[in-house]
Design a protein around this motif. Structure first.
Motif, PDB file in Angstrom:
ATOM      1  N   LEU A 113       1.039  -1.268   0.026  1.00 28.19           N
ATOM      2  CA  LEU A 113       0.183   0.048  -0.144  1.00 28.19           C
ATOM      3  C   LEU A 113       0.898   1.296   0.040  1.00 28.19           C
ATOM      4  CD1 LEU A 113      -3.058  -0.830   2.454  1.00 28.19           C
ATOM      5  CD2 LEU A 113      -3.216  -0.599  -0.120  1.00 28.19           C
ATOM      6  N   VAL A 114       2.060   1.111   0.491  1.00 22.16           N
ATOM      7  CA  VAL A 114       2.896   2.454   0.719  1.00 22.16           C
ATOM      8  C   VAL A 114       3.824   2.264  -0.468  1.00 22.16           C
ATOM      9  CG1 VAL A 114       2.557   2.814   3.032  1.00 22.16           C
ATOM     10  CG2 VAL A 114       4.368   1.279   2.460  1.00 22.16           C
ATOM     11  N   GLY A 115       3.943   1.502  -1.386  1.00 29.08           N
ATOM     12  CA  GLY A 115       4.762   1.219  -2.563  1.00 29.08           C
ATOM     13  C   GLY A 115       6.030   0.483  -2.233  1.00 29.08           C
ATOM     14  N   SER A 128       9.266  12.114   8.413  1.00 24.04           N
ATOM     15  CA  SER A 128       8.763  12.977   8.831  1.00 24.04           C
ATOM     16  C   SER A 128       8.646  13.231  10.091  1.00 24.04           C
ATOM     17  CB  SER A 128       7.080  13.245   8.106  1.00 24.04           C
ATOM     18  OG  SER A 128       6.333  12.431   8.872  1.00 24.04           O
ATOM     19  N   THR A 129       8.239  14.373  10.845  1.00 26.23           N
ATOM     20  CA  THR A 129       8.293  14.652  12.386  1.00 26.23           C
ATOM     21  C   THR A 129       7.147  13.786  12.740  1.00 26.23           C
ATOM     22  OG1 THR A 129       8.724  16.860  12.077  1.00 26.23           O
ATOM     23  CG2 THR A 129       7.601  16.171  14.347  1.00 26.23           C
ATOM     24  N   GLU A 130       6.074  13.201  12.210  1.00 23.39           N
ATOM     25  CA  GLU A 130       5.179  12.282  12.491  1.00 23.39           C
ATOM     26  C   GLU A 130       5.698  10.795  12.772  1.00 23.39           C
ATOM     27  OE1 GLU A 130       1.963  12.777   9.793  1.00 23.39           O
ATOM     28  OE2 GLU A 130       0.637  13.876  11.128  1.00 23.39           O
ATOM     29  N   VAL A 131       6.392  10.583  11.474  1.00 26.70           N
ATOM     30  CA  VAL A 131       7.195   9.163  11.521  1.00 26.70           C
ATOM     31  C   VAL A 131       8.250   9.145  12.730  1.00 26.70           C
ATOM     32  CG1 VAL A 131       8.416   7.663  10.185  1.00 26.70           C
ATOM     33  CG2 VAL A 131       6.628   8.993   9.105  1.00 26.70           C
ATOM     34  N   LEU A 157       1.961   0.244  14.610  1.00 24.39           N
ATOM     35  CA  LEU A 157       1.997  -0.292  13.280  1.00 24.39           C
ATOM     36  C   LEU A 157       1.079   0.210  12.195  1.00 24.39           C
ATOM     37  CD1 LEU A 157       2.894  -3.877  13.817  1.00 24.39           C
ATOM     38  CD2 LEU A 157       4.660  -2.452  12.960  1.00 24.39           C
ATOM     39  N   TYR A 158       0.071   0.244  12.500  1.00 26.43           N
ATOM     40  CA  TYR A 158      -1.191   0.975  11.603  1.00 26.43           C
ATOM     41  C   TYR A 158      -0.773   2.378  11.236  1.00 26.43           C
ATOM     42  CZ  TYR A 158      -3.715  -3.645  11.681  1.00 26.43           C
ATOM     43  OH  TYR A 158      -4.053  -4.988  11.643  1.00 26.43           O
ATOM     44  N   GLN A 159      -0.453   2.802  12.464  1.00 30.83           N
ATOM     45  CA  GLN A 159      -0.321   4.409  12.262  1.00 30.83           C
ATOM     46  C   GLN A 159       0.968   4.844  11.329  1.00 30.83           C
ATOM     47  OE1 GLN A 159      -0.583   6.671  16.056  1.00 30.83           O
ATOM     48  NE2 GLN A 159       1.401   7.529  15.693  1.00 30.83           N
ATOM     49  N   LEU A 160       1.808   3.803  11.606  1.00 31.41           N
ATOM     50  CA  LEU A 160       3.156   4.284  10.659  1.00 31.41           C
ATOM     51  C   LEU A 160       2.707   3.913   9.334  1.00 31.41           C
ATOM     52  CD1 LEU A 160       6.329   4.494  10.527  1.00 31.41           C
ATOM     53  CD2 LEU A 160       6.410   2.179  11.007  1.00 31.41           C
ATOM     54  N   PHE A 161       2.106   2.764   8.923  1.00 33.06           N
ATOM     55  CA  PHE A 161       1.819   2.946   7.477  1.00 33.06           C
ATOM     56  C   PHE A 161       0.941   3.933   6.991  1.00 33.06           C
ATOM     57  CE2 PHE A 161       3.309  -1.845   8.206  1.00 33.06           C
ATOM     58  CZ  PHE A 161       4.009  -1.960   7.299  1.00 33.06           C
ATOM     59  N   ASP A 162      -0.101   4.184   7.909  1.00 37.86           N
ATOM     60  CA  ASP A 162      -1.070   5.443   7.559  1.00 37.86           C
ATOM     61  C   ASP A 162       0.046   6.872   7.112  1.00 37.86           C
ATOM     62  OD1 ASP A 162      -3.607   6.812   7.272  1.00 37.86           O
ATOM     63  OD2 ASP A 162      -2.672   7.682   8.896  1.00 37.86           O
ATOM     64  N   GLN A 163       0.898   7.072   8.055  1.00 36.95           N
ATOM     65  CA  GLN A 163       1.915   7.956   7.817  1.00 36.95           C
ATOM     66  C   GLN A 163       2.815   7.946   6.445  1.00 36.95           C
ATOM     67  OE1 GLN A 163       3.807   7.987  11.768  1.00 36.95           O
ATOM     68  NE2 GLN A 163       1.967   9.258  12.726  1.00 36.95           N
ATOM     69  N   LEU A 164       3.022   6.708   6.271  1.00 31.26           N
ATOM     70  CA  LEU A 164       3.806   6.477   5.019  1.00 31.26           C
ATOM     71  C   LEU A 164       3.280   6.491   3.793  1.00 31.26           C
ATOM     72  CD1 LEU A 164       6.228   3.829   6.313  1.00 31.26           C
ATOM     73  CD2 LEU A 164       7.042   6.106   6.245  1.00 31.26           C
ATOM     74  N   PRO A 166       1.745   7.344   0.606  1.00 25.88           N
ATOM     75  CA  PRO A 166       2.102   8.529  -0.507  1.00 25.88           C
ATOM     76  C   PRO A 166       0.995   9.258  -0.880  1.00 25.88           C
ATOM     77  CG  PRO A 166       2.446   6.363  -1.536  1.00 25.88           C
ATOM     78  CD  PRO A 166       2.168   6.027  -0.075  1.00 25.88           C
ATOM     79  N   ARG A 167      -0.202   8.586  -0.921  1.00 25.67           N
ATOM     80  CA  ARG A 167      -1.552   9.162  -1.457  1.00 25.67           C
ATOM     81  C   ARG A 167      -1.810  10.455  -0.263  1.00 25.67           C
ATOM     82  NH1 ARG A 167      -5.165   3.997  -1.450  1.00 25.67           N
ATOM     83  NH2 ARG A 167      -3.958   3.864   0.489  1.00 25.67           N
ATOM     84  N   LYS A 168      -1.379  10.231   0.750  1.00 25.92           N
ATOM     85  CA  LYS A 168      -1.712  11.412   1.679  1.00 25.92           C
ATOM     86  C   LYS A 168      -0.952  12.800   1.239  1.00 25.92           C
ATOM     87  CE  LYS A 168      -1.926  10.724   5.954  1.00 25.92           C
ATOM     88  NZ  LYS A 168      -1.605  10.503   7.623  1.00 25.92           N
ATOM     89  N   ASP A 169      -0.180  12.706   0.718  1.00 26.86           N
ATOM     90  CA  ASP A 169       0.847  14.054   0.172  1.00 26.86           C
ATOM     91  C   ASP A 169      -0.002  14.574  -1.108  1.00 26.86           C
ATOM     92  OD1 ASP A 169       2.705  13.553   1.958  1.00 26.86           O
ATOM     93  OD2 ASP A 169       3.800  12.085   0.487  1.00 26.86           O
ATOM     94  N   ASN A 170      -0.934  14.056  -1.506  1.00 26.21           N
ATOM     95  CA  ASN A 170      -1.579  14.821  -2.703  1.00 26.21           C
ATOM     96  C   ASN A 170      -2.666  15.886  -2.027  1.00 26.21           C
ATOM     97  OD1 ASN A 170      -0.200  12.950  -4.508  1.00 26.21           O
ATOM     98  ND2 ASN A 170      -2.098  11.618  -4.387  1.00 26.21           N
ATOM     99  N   HIS A 171      -2.020  17.269  -2.108  1.00 23.08           N
ATOM    100  CA  HIS A 171      -2.708  18.205  -1.613  1.00 23.08           C
ATOM    101  C   HIS A 171      -3.937  18.597  -2.795  1.00 23.08           C
ATOM    102  CE1 HIS A 171       0.228  18.743   1.517  1.00 23.08           C
ATOM    103  NE2 HIS A 171       1.007  18.843   0.488  1.00 23.08           N
ATOM    104  N   ALA A 172      -3.856  18.209  -3.551  1.00 20.96           N
ATOM    105  CA  ALA A 172      -5.052  18.610  -4.664  1.00 20.96           C
ATOM    106  C   ALA A 172      -5.381  17.300  -5.312  1.00 20.96           C
ATOM    107  CB  ALA A 172      -4.661  19.635  -5.567  1.00 20.96           C
ATOM    108  N   PRO A 173      -6.123  16.532  -4.733  1.00 24.26           N
ATOM    109  CA  PRO A 173      -6.080  15.103  -5.636  1.00 24.26           C
ATOM    110  C   PRO A 173      -7.018  15.295  -6.834  1.00 24.26           C
ATOM    111  CG  PRO A 173      -7.471  15.083  -3.608  1.00 24.26           C
ATOM    112  CD  PRO A 173      -6.645  16.208  -3.564  1.00 24.26           C
TER     113      PRO A 173
END
Length: 287
Positions: A113-115, A128-131, A157-164, A166-173
Motif C-alpha cells: 500500500l505504501v509502494g 517526517s516529524t510524525e514518523v 504499526l497501522y499508524q506508521l503505515f498510514d503516515q507512510l 504516499p497518497r496523503k501527500d496529494n494536496h489537490a487530488p
C-alpha cells in the motif's frame, strides 16, 4: 547504547504468542544504532520484515543484483528470506538508523500500500516529524510498558503505515471520474443503507453537488439515489420479516425508521401490503 564491533546499538525483541499470531500482524523487534566507519551488514537474510529508517548519513543498499544510494529521510525494507547487503555510502556523516521488525499475513499487503515490495524495497523522503514520533513510541511502549502491549504495537504499526501512505501527500487530488464516484456511492449505500443516511450525505461523500449527483446517478442506474436507498431498505425488511423472529418494531428501528408507523407506511407503499400481512403470508403455517 551498547558498543559493538561495528556500531553502537540497542534492540528490543518480542516473541509472538498464539493471540499475536491470530491477529495477522505483530512486532518482532525495534532498535536504533549509530554506525562505526567499518559498519557492513550482510549479505544477510531475516525471517521477518524489517524497515530501516535512515536518520543521518547515507546507505548503499544492495538487493537482487542492484545497488541504490539512500539518504537521510529514506527507508529500506528487508523482506523475509531474501538476501541484502548495506553499508554507509559516505563516512563523512555517521550513519544513524532506526528499525522496526514485524511479521504476519498482513505485512506484505501493508507494505504494498505504501509502494514497498521486493522489486522496489525502499521509499524516499518519508521520515517526517510524525514518523519520527511514531518510531519513538515503539521504543517507549516496549521499554516502559509492563506486560505485553500487543494492541499498542498494532496501533503503532497501522499508524506508521498510514503516515507512510504516499497518497496523503496529494494536496489537490484529482477529481474522480463519474464511473468512479458512482461506484464509490454504490459501495457506500450498499454498506450503510440501514443507517440514517440521505442523498445529501452521499453526494458530499463523493464531492459532488446533490442535484448533479442525482442526475448522473439516475442516468447510469435508471433509478434515483433516493429510490435506490429505499429499495435496499425494503429488500432487507422483506428478508428480515421472512427469515427472522424480529418484531416489526425491531425491524423498523434496525433500518433507522423513527417508528413502526413510518416503516409500515413505506413498506405498504412499496409492496402493496403492510409488513404484518407479508409475514403472515410467508410464515411456515402458510406453506
Amino acid at each position: 547504547m551498547q558498543e559493538y564491533t561495528q556500531e553502537f546499538a540497542e534492540n528490543l525483541y518480542f516473541t509472538p504468542d498464539e493471540t499475536d499470531l491470530s491477529l495477522g500482524l505483530w512486532l518482532m523487534r525495534t532498535g536504533r544504532n549509530i554506525a562505526k566507519p567499518n559498519y557492513n551488514a550482510g549479505p544477510r537474510t531475516l525471517g521477518h520484515y524489517s524497515m530501516h529508517f535512515i536518520r543521518a548519513g547515507s546507505v548503499l543498499f544492495q538487493y537482487d543484483d542492484q545497488t541504490i544510494r539512500l539518504e537521510k529521510g529514506d527507508v529500506f525494507c528487508l523482506f523475509p528470506h531474501l538476501s541484502y547487503h548495506y553499508r554507509p555510502a559516505d563516512f563523512a556523516v555517521p550513519l544513524e538508523m532506526t528499525w522496526v521488525g514485524f511479521a504476519g499475513s498482513q505485512a506484505a499487503g501493508l507494505l504494498s500500500l505504501v509502494g514497498i515490495h521486493p522489486g522496489v524495497p525502499y521509499a524516499t523522503s518519508v521520515l517526517s516529524t510524525e514518523v519520527e514520533l511514531t518510531l519513538q513510541h515503539f521504543w517507549s511502549a516496549g521499554a516502559l510498558r509492563t506486560g505485553k502491549p500487543r494492541l499498542k504495537f498494532l496501533s503503532l504499526l497501522y499508524q506508521l503505515f498510514d503516515q507512510l501512505d504516499p497518497r496523503k501527500d496529494n494536496h489537490a487530488p484529482q477529481r474522480d471520474t463519474q464511473k468512479e464516484w458512482i461506484r464509490k456511492s454504490l459501495d457506500y449505500m450498499n454498506t450503510h443503507y440501514s443507517e440514517n443516511i440521505d442523498v445529501n450525505h452521499i453526494a458530499k461523500l463523493v464531492g459532488i453537488h446533490r442535484t448533479y449527483f442525482s442526475k448522473v446517478f439516475t442516468e447510469h442506474l435508471g433509478i434515483t439515489p433516493l429510490k435506490y436507498l429505499l429499495k435496499l431498505k425494503m429488500n432487507k425488511a422483506m428478508q428480515l420479516l421472512k427469515e427472522t423472529p424480529l418484531t416489526v418494531t425491531e425491524i423498523a428501528l434496525s433500518l433507522s425508521y423513527s417508528d413502526t408507523a413510518s416503516f409500515s407506511r413505506s413498506f405498504s407503499l412499496y409492496f402493496g401490503n403492510p409488513p404484518t400481512h407479508y409475514r403472515k403470508q410467508t410464515s411456515p403455517s402458510k406453506k
